[in-house]
Design a protein around this motif. Structure first.
Motif, PDB file in Angstrom:
ATOM      1  N   PRO A  63     133.644  94.722  41.001  1.00 35.48           N
ATOM      2  CA  PRO A  63     134.153  95.919  41.815  1.00 35.48           C
ATOM      3  C   PRO A  63     133.081  96.905  42.121  1.00 35.48           C
ATOM      4  O   PRO A  63     132.014  96.739  41.435  1.00 35.48           O
ATOM      5  N   ALA A  64     133.247  97.692  43.072  1.00 35.10           N
ATOM      6  CA  ALA A  64     132.105  98.651  43.345  1.00 35.10           C
ATOM      7  C   ALA A  64     131.988  99.755  42.523  1.00 35.10           C
ATOM      8  O   ALA A  64     130.666 100.231  41.849  1.00 35.10           O
ATOM      9  N   ASP A  65     133.083 100.123  41.525  1.00 38.85           N
ATOM     10  CA  ASP A  65     132.861 100.833  40.291  1.00 38.85           C
ATOM     11  C   ASP A  65     132.009 102.197  40.342  1.00 38.85           C
ATOM     12  O   ASP A  65     131.061 102.579  39.535  1.00 38.85           O
ATOM     13  N   GLY A  66     132.150 102.475  41.686  1.00 40.04           N
ATOM     14  CA  GLY A  66     131.254 103.716  41.940  1.00 40.04           C
ATOM     15  C   GLY A  66     129.914 103.421  42.384  1.00 40.04           C
ATOM     16  O   GLY A  66     128.957 104.503  42.454  1.00 40.04           O
ATOM     17  N   ARG A  67     129.642 102.341  42.445  1.00 39.41           N
ATOM     18  CA  ARG A  67     128.266 101.633  43.010  1.00 39.41           C
ATOM     19  C   ARG A  67     128.337 100.769  44.177  1.00 39.41           C
ATOM     20  O   ARG A  67     127.989  99.586  43.957  1.00 39.41           O
ATOM     21  N   PRO A  68     128.668 101.436  45.057  1.00 41.81           N
ATOM     22  CA  PRO A  68     128.972 100.230  46.592  1.00 41.81           C
ATOM     23  C   PRO A  68     127.723  99.709  46.871  1.00 41.81           C
ATOM     24  O   PRO A  68     126.800 100.561  46.759  1.00 41.81           O
ATOM     25  N   GLY A  69     127.856  98.856  47.522  1.00 37.00           N
ATOM     26  CA  GLY A  69     126.891  98.154  48.404  1.00 37.00           C
ATOM     27  C   GLY A  69     126.432  99.093  49.258  1.00 37.00           C
ATOM     28  O   GLY A  69     127.102  99.930  49.924  1.00 37.00           O
ATOM     29  N   ARG A  70     124.961  98.960  49.771  1.00 41.39           N
ATOM     30  CA  ARG A  70     124.534  99.770  51.055  1.00 41.39           C
ATOM     31  C   ARG A  70     124.206  99.095  52.261  1.00 41.39           C
ATOM     32  O   ARG A  70     123.869  97.634  52.018  1.00 41.39           O
ATOM     33  N   GLY A  71     124.321  99.251  53.451  1.00 41.71           N
ATOM     34  CA  GLY A  71     123.974  98.467  54.544  1.00 41.71           C
ATOM     35  C   GLY A  71     124.798  99.292  55.648  1.00 41.71           C
ATOM     36  O   GLY A  71     125.489 100.161  55.735  1.00 41.71           O
ATOM     37  N   THR A  72     124.450  98.580  56.618  1.00 46.02           N
ATOM     38  CA  THR A  72     124.919  99.092  58.172  1.00 46.02           C
ATOM     39  C   THR A  72     126.241  98.367  58.500  1.00 46.02           C
ATOM     40  O   THR A  72     126.627  98.876  59.552  1.00 46.02           O
ATOM     41  N   ASN A  73     126.574  97.327  57.826  1.00 38.37           N
ATOM     42  CA  ASN A  73     127.537  96.450  58.103  1.00 38.37           C
ATOM     43  C   ASN A  73     128.376  95.932  56.916  1.00 38.37           C
ATOM     44  O   ASN A  73     127.760  95.920  55.898  1.00 38.37           O
ATOM     45  N   GLU A 109     126.212  93.184  54.996  1.00 38.86           N
ATOM     46  CA  GLU A 109     124.979  93.870  54.374  1.00 38.86           C
ATOM     47  C   GLU A 109     125.187  94.676  53.111  1.00 38.86           C
ATOM     48  O   GLU A 109     124.846  94.476  51.880  1.00 38.86           O
ATOM     49  N   ARG A 110     126.742  95.440  53.197  1.00 39.29           N
ATOM     50  CA  ARG A 110     127.098  96.036  52.022  1.00 39.29           C
ATOM     51  C   ARG A 110     127.618  95.193  50.781  1.00 39.29           C
ATOM     52  O   ARG A 110     127.266  95.340  49.684  1.00 39.29           O
ATOM     53  N   ALA A 138     126.554  91.951  50.312  1.00 37.51           N
ATOM     54  CA  ALA A 138     125.214  91.472  49.686  1.00 37.51           C
ATOM     55  C   ALA A 138     124.635  92.529  48.966  1.00 37.51           C
ATOM     56  O   ALA A 138     124.122  91.980  47.754  1.00 37.51           O
ATOM     57  N   SER A 139     124.346  93.700  49.154  1.00 37.41           N
ATOM     58  CA  SER A 139     123.791  94.763  48.302  1.00 37.41           C
ATOM     59  C   SER A 139     124.723  94.846  47.200  1.00 37.41           C
ATOM     60  O   SER A 139     124.101  94.946  46.016  1.00 37.41           O
ATOM     61  N   LEU A 140     125.993  94.969  47.082  1.00 34.96           N
ATOM     62  CA  LEU A 140     126.926  94.979  46.077  1.00 34.96           C
ATOM     63  C   LEU A 140     126.476  93.808  45.089  1.00 34.96           C
ATOM     64  O   LEU A 140     126.461  93.914  43.905  1.00 34.96           O
ATOM     65  N   ALA A 141     126.613  92.545  45.735  1.00 33.34           N
ATOM     66  CA  ALA A 141     126.371  91.538  44.888  1.00 33.34           C
ATOM     67  C   ALA A 141     125.178  91.301  44.185  1.00 33.34           C
ATOM     68  O   ALA A 141     124.845  90.563  43.243  1.00 33.34           O
ATOM     69  N   GLY A 142     124.193  91.968  44.931  1.00 31.62           N
ATOM     70  CA  GLY A 142     122.697  91.947  44.218  1.00 31.62           C
ATOM     71  C   GLY A 142     122.407  92.980  43.584  1.00 31.62           C
ATOM     72  O   GLY A 142     121.292  92.973  42.652  1.00 31.62           O
ATOM     73  N   GLN A 143     123.476  93.806  42.819  1.00 36.37           N
ATOM     74  CA  GLN A 143     123.228  94.847  41.843  1.00 36.37           C
ATOM     75  C   GLN A 143     123.119  93.959  40.592  1.00 36.37           C
ATOM     76  O   GLN A 143     123.788  93.254  40.199  1.00 36.37           O
ATOM     77  N   ALA A 144     122.354  94.584  40.029  1.00 34.52           N
ATOM     78  CA  ALA A 144     122.264  93.894  38.309  1.00 34.52           C
ATOM     79  C   ALA A 144     123.004  94.713  37.495  1.00 34.52           C
ATOM     80  O   ALA A 144     123.209  95.899  37.166  1.00 34.52           O
ATOM     81  N   ARG A 145     123.830  93.833  37.075  1.00 32.89           N
ATOM     82  CA  ARG A 145     125.081  94.273  35.781  1.00 32.89           C
ATOM     83  C   ARG A 145     125.069  93.281  35.088  1.00 32.89           C
ATOM     84  O   ARG A 145     124.912  91.895  35.115  1.00 32.89           O
ATOM     85  N   THR A 146     125.243  93.618  33.624  1.00 32.00           N
ATOM     86  CA  THR A 146     125.366  92.700  32.417  1.00 32.00           C
ATOM     87  C   THR A 146     126.827  92.159  32.199  1.00 32.00           C
ATOM     88  O   THR A 146     127.881  93.086  32.339  1.00 32.00           O
ATOM     89  N   LEU A 147     126.606  90.693  32.205  1.00 36.12           N
ATOM     90  CA  LEU A 147     128.102  90.080  31.849  1.00 36.12           C
ATOM     91  C   LEU A 147     128.267  89.431  30.471  1.00 36.12           C
ATOM     92  O   LEU A 147     127.267  89.058  30.136  1.00 36.12           O
ATOM     93  N   GLY A 148     129.294  89.417  29.895  1.00 36.98           N
ATOM     94  CA  GLY A 148     129.439  88.844  28.601  1.00 36.98           C
ATOM     95  C   GLY A 148     130.396  87.528  29.068  1.00 36.98           C
ATOM     96  O   GLY A 148     131.451  87.626  29.625  1.00 36.98           O
TER      97      GLY A 148
END
Length: 195
Positions: A54-64, A67-68, A70-80
């Motif tokens: 989820p975006a969790d207050g860190r939405p993806g950025r982009g013009t469409n 892009e948004r 892909a930007s969200l999916a590209g964020q580094a998050r730590t998973l267990g």
């Protein structure tokens, strides 16, 4: 009845995947989606694209929307990660689709309480692997009932309240399967329906 399949697309390959989908299926129409993006091709094929978290207050950025996403999916998050089946378990901590630490094993017991013993061992090993990291989310895979047993163990209590991401379908929780699960969990989930 339309045929359907699923795939995982890394963030950096999402635009190229959509270009190939359009080349194979015809012009794309982007439709409103509940959690992600819905795409309908001229052939009648559809694809639903969902971000890994989820975006969790860190939405993806982009013009469409693409892009948004892909930007969200590209964020580094730590998973267990906790993968468990009757044949064994694999637990790990991953970031950006790469394992930072992991442990795999198989049950020693074939008795009636084998499932309990497996859940206990998987929970203990997850606690050991997760202890040095700070997972933001949990990803379970394999046998859902066994996964719930792991999540309910006292040894796992520290992480039991973390948000859960989409469960993964895994056959045999081995090291290679865990490494692939880490990549899939950090990728865009795509559900394709063909007419």
């Amino acid at each position: 009845m339309p045929a359907s399949r699923t795939t995982y697309v890394p963030a950096e390959r999402l635009a190229g995947w959509l270009e190939r989908f359009e080349a194979n299926q015809g012009a794309l129409q982007f439709l409103p989606g509940n959690e992600g993006i819905r795409v309908r091709a001229a052939s009648g094929a559809e694809a639903e694209l969902l971000g890994p978290w989820p975006a969790d207050g860190r939405p993806g950025r982009g013009t469409n929307d693409v892009e948004r996403l892909a930007s969200l999916a590209g964020q580094a998050r730590t998973l267990g990660l906790v993968l468990v089946r009757r044949g064994g378990y694999a637990v790990g901590v991953a970031r950006e689709g790469r394992l930072l630490g992991s442990k795999t094993g198989s049950p020693n017991s074939r008795r009636a309480n084998a499932a309990d013993a497996l859940a206990a061992t998987a929970a203990e090993q997850a606690a050991a692997v997760f202890g040095g990291a700070t997972p933001e989310y949990l990803v379970f895979g394999g046998d859902r009932m066994l996964a719930e047993q792991v999540a309910g163990r006292r040894e796992f209590a520290r992480w039991a309240g973390l948000p859960r991401l989409r469960p993964l379908d895994v056959a045999d929780p081995k090291a290679a399967v865990l490494a692939q699960a880490a990549r899939n969990a950090a990728s865009v989930f795509v559900r394709i329906s063909l007419p």
